[in-house]
Scaffold this motif. Structure first.
Motif: not given
Length: 77
Positions: A27-39, A58-62, A66-73
């Motif tokens: 994404g624009e600010r770095g890696p983004v995890l896209e979560l898809r589930v059933a409707q 919060t869990v993703l950020s924590a 540890r690896d010095g990364k920043h993800y968005s969900l």
């Protein structure tokens, strides 16, 4: 690692674990995890007032810090 963590937690929350998918994109600010589930399970992943979604982030950020990364969900429907 973070992708697997979010997938594991989401599968534990929903009624249809086979419909859960997590994709990693850039994404624009770095890696983004896209979560898809059933409707029908979208509310279970977001939670009342967005509390579960906030906890997932919060869990993703924590985990990523540890690896010095920043993800968005992003939770997609």
């Amino acid at each position: 690692m973070e992708k697997d963590l979010i997938e594991y937690i989401a599968k534990s929350l929903v009624d249809d674990p086979s419909a859960v998918s997590v994709n990693e994109t850039e994404g624009e600010r770095g890696p983004v995890l896209e979560l898809r589930v059933a409707q029908g399970d979208i509310g279970k992943v977001i939670g009342k007032y967005g509390r579960i979604a906030k906890a997932l982030r919060t869990v993703l950020s924590a985990s990523a810090s540890r690896d010095g990364k920043h993800y968005s969900l992003d939770i997609l429907d």
